[in-house]
Design a protein around this motif. Structure first.
Motif, short mmCIF file in Angstrom:
data_model
loop_
_atom_site.label_atom_id
_atom_site.label_comp_id
_atom_site.label_asym_id
_atom_site.label_seq_id
_atom_site.Cartn_x
_atom_site.Cartn_y
_atom_site.Cartn_z
N TYR A 111 0.86 -1.19 0.00
CA TYR A 111 0.00 0.00 0.00
C TYR A 111 0.89 1.23 0.00
O TYR A 111 2.06 1.16 0.34
CB TYR A 111 -0.94 0.04 1.22
N VAL A 112 0.31 2.36 -0.41
CA VAL A 112 1.04 3.63 -0.34
C VAL A 112 0.10 4.74 0.15
O VAL A 112 0.21 5.23 1.26
CB VAL A 112 1.65 4.02 -1.70
N CYS A 113 -0.88 5.12 -0.70
CA CYS A 113 -1.61 6.37 -0.42
C CYS A 113 -2.78 6.19 0.54
O CYS A 113 -3.21 7.14 1.17
CB CYS A 113 -2.12 6.96 -1.73
N MET A 114 -3.32 4.98 0.67
CA MET A 114 -4.51 4.69 1.49
C MET A 114 -5.72 5.51 1.04
O MET A 114 -6.62 5.79 1.82
CB MET A 114 -4.24 5.02 2.98
N GLY A 119 -6.99 5.34 -2.57
CA GLY A 119 -7.54 4.94 -3.87
C GLY A 119 -6.89 5.62 -5.06
O GLY A 119 -7.40 5.55 -6.17
N ILE A 120 -5.75 6.28 -4.84
CA ILE A 120 -5.18 7.07 -5.94
C ILE A 120 -3.95 6.42 -6.56
O ILE A 120 -3.69 6.61 -7.74
CB ILE A 120 -4.75 8.47 -5.45
N CYS A 121 -3.17 5.68 -5.78
CA CYS A 121 -1.89 5.21 -6.33
C CYS A 121 -2.00 3.84 -6.99
O CYS A 121 -1.16 3.48 -7.81
CB CYS A 121 -0.82 5.18 -5.24
N GLY A 122 -2.98 3.05 -6.65
CA GLY A 122 -3.19 1.74 -7.27
C GLY A 122 -2.29 0.64 -6.71
O GLY A 122 -2.38 -0.51 -7.14
N SER A 123 -1.44 0.95 -5.74
CA SER A 123 -0.46 -0.05 -5.31
C SER A 123 -1.06 -1.19 -4.49
O SER A 123 -0.44 -2.22 -4.32
CB SER A 123 0.67 0.61 -4.51
N CYS A 124 -2.28 -1.03 -3.97
CA CYS A 124 -2.86 -2.09 -3.13
C CYS A 124 -3.78 -3.02 -3.92
O CYS A 124 -4.45 -3.87 -3.33
CB CYS A 124 -3.60 -1.48 -1.94
N CYS A 130 -7.99 -0.32 0.06
CA CYS A 130 -7.91 0.87 0.93
C CYS A 130 -9.17 1.71 0.87
O CYS A 130 -9.36 2.60 1.71
CB CYS A 130 -6.68 1.71 0.58
S1 FES Z 1 -2.96 2.30 -1.20
FE1 FES Z 1 -3.02 3.65 -2.91
S2 FES Z 1 -4.76 2.90 -3.98
FE2 FES Z 1 -4.78 1.75 -2.18
#
Ligand code: FES
Ligand SMILES: Cc1cc2nc3c(=O)[nH]c(=O)nc-3n(C[C@H](O)[C@H](O)[C@H](O)COP(=O)(O)OP(=O)(O)OC[C@H]3O[C@@H](n4cnc5c(N)ncnc54)[C@H](O)[C@@H]3O)c2cc1C
Length: 352
Positions: A298-301, A303-308, A338
């Motif tokens: 995860y990164v942004c928590m 919904g913006i970065c897509g990493s999760c 997230c």
């Molecule tokens: S942590 Fe960035 S989209 Fe879910």
């Protein structure tokens, strides 16, 4: 496994009264590779708690010697104020390797028109794209429409003016200022959809398939720029958008979400192991999994970065709007935990 790297701060530059650029040393061995437009995730230790925040790289690969990000103070913002007030030359900061899909892959043979709409700190990824185009694509041109409050609040104002002198034939620089003061070479006001066709009259018109548009800034400005481009019949596939924060949920979304929030049992399959636990009504799926000490990406928590990104293989979840997944990914069952809550008790989520 997440790849974490420690970078050394070699310079901190005050860009405006509320924005600083942090320059990191590019490691001698194993250089940090990135594509113009990507972001770096800083792991910032505040009072013993490590907080993650994304910052777009404003440096351009193979153009700039340092890797740099620009942080703008956000009112009551935990990390932006901490960095603004404390970071100094010599500090070491842990980061995740660059990520992000808001990118422009430089190609020395490309011949295209890169059109950038930015405002405030949204200039950061655009600045990287702008420099890469000018230095790495000799046949391409760039047009930047850049909205700010006044001349003092323009991040990279001097650097942009220098680039304009160096690349006068290939860079169109158009400022849009709410309070221009004595500065006359600009549009007065804010970026507005009905003005976008007027702005575009100012720059050379290239064929539709040779023109790419990139938008980054506060959400109001981004909506106006996007709607304005639609008024100009720009096909969606040529418009790229980067959000720094998620749009707030609508009243209807809040109501819908509130209607089914209950504690739910779920199962997560990650790295060959299965984990079953309860997601409390007040938590989203990712928060609940992290409370269970699962080592999920995860990164942004937000919904913006897509990493999760993960896939729902059973049951139903509610996913907030304003995220980065494509309609195709959503149809295939992908979710961003997230911003999701389980709606049924038999939810199973699998990570690739
Ligand atoms: S942590 Fe960035 S989209 Fe879910
Ligand atoms: C892909 C990506 C790239 C980003 N690049 C940059 C960048 O180049 N420069 C930069 O300064 N920031 C950037 N951000 C935003 C940054 O990650 C942080 O969200 C921002 O610094 C605020 O963090 P904070 O801890 O200070 O605020 P928080 O303590 O998290 O939030 C405090 C309050 O501010 C609101 N808020 C949070 N973020 C914003 C925002 N961006 N605008 C307005 N209100 C907000 C919150 O809703 C909350 O009410 C980026 C974010 C993403 C996802």
């Amino acid at each position: 496994m997440e790849k974490i790297k420690t970078l050394k701060v070699v310079d901190v530059i005050k860009e405006t009264s509320d924005a600083i650029s942090i320059h990191f040393k590019q490691p001698f061995f194993k250089k940090i590779k990135y594509t113009p437009g990507q972001f770096l995730t800083l792991l910032v230790n505040i009072d013993g708690k490590v907080i993650r925040r994304c910052y777009s790289l404003n440096s351009a690969p193979k153009v700039d010697q340092t890797i740099s990000v620009t942080v703008k103070r956000i009112k009551d913002g935990k990390v932006s104020n901490f960095l603004f007030d404390t970071v100094k030359k010599g500090d070491k900061i842990k980061v995740l390797y660059p990520m992000g899909e808001f990118t422009m892959e430089p190609d020395p043979n490309a011949k295209r028109h890169i059109v950038l709409f930015g405002a405030g700190s949204g200039i950061t990824p655009l600045f990287s794209i702008l420099k890469s185009t000018l230095y790495k694509e000799p046949k391409s041109i760039v047009s930047l429409f850049y909205g700010n409050r006044d001349i003092e609040s323009i991040i990279f104002n001097e650097l942009l003016a220098n680039l304009k002198s160096e690349f006068s034939e290939r860079l169109n620089l158009i400022h849009i200022l709410e309070k221009p003061g004595d500065f006359s070479d600009c549009y007065k006001g804010r970026v507005e959809r009905t003005q976008v066709p007027v702005y575009l009259e100012k720059v050379p018109k290239w064929a539709v398939e040779e023109t790419e548009y990139y938008i980054c800034g506060p959400s109001g400005m981004m909506n106006e720029a996007e709607e304005g481009l639609k008024l100009c019949n720009v096909p969606e596939q040529f418009i790229h958008i980067e959000r720094f924060s998620a749009p707030p949920p609508t009243a209807q979304e809040m109501q819908t979400q509130g209607a089914f929030l209950e504690n739910r049992e779920i199962e997560i399959k990650h790295k060959g192991a299965s984990h079953q636990f309860t997601v409390l009504a007040k938590s989203n799926i990712l928060e609940a999994a992290l409370d269970e000490k699962l080592k999920l990406p995860y990164v942004c928590m937000d919904g913006i970065c897509g990493s999760c990104k993960a896939k729902v293989t059973s049951g139903e979840v509610y996913m907030r709007k304003g995220h980065v997944l494509t309609p195709k990914e959503v149809d295939e069952g992908y979710i961003l935990p997230c911003i999701c809550n389980p709606v049924t008790n038999n939810v199973v989520i699998e990570y690739a």
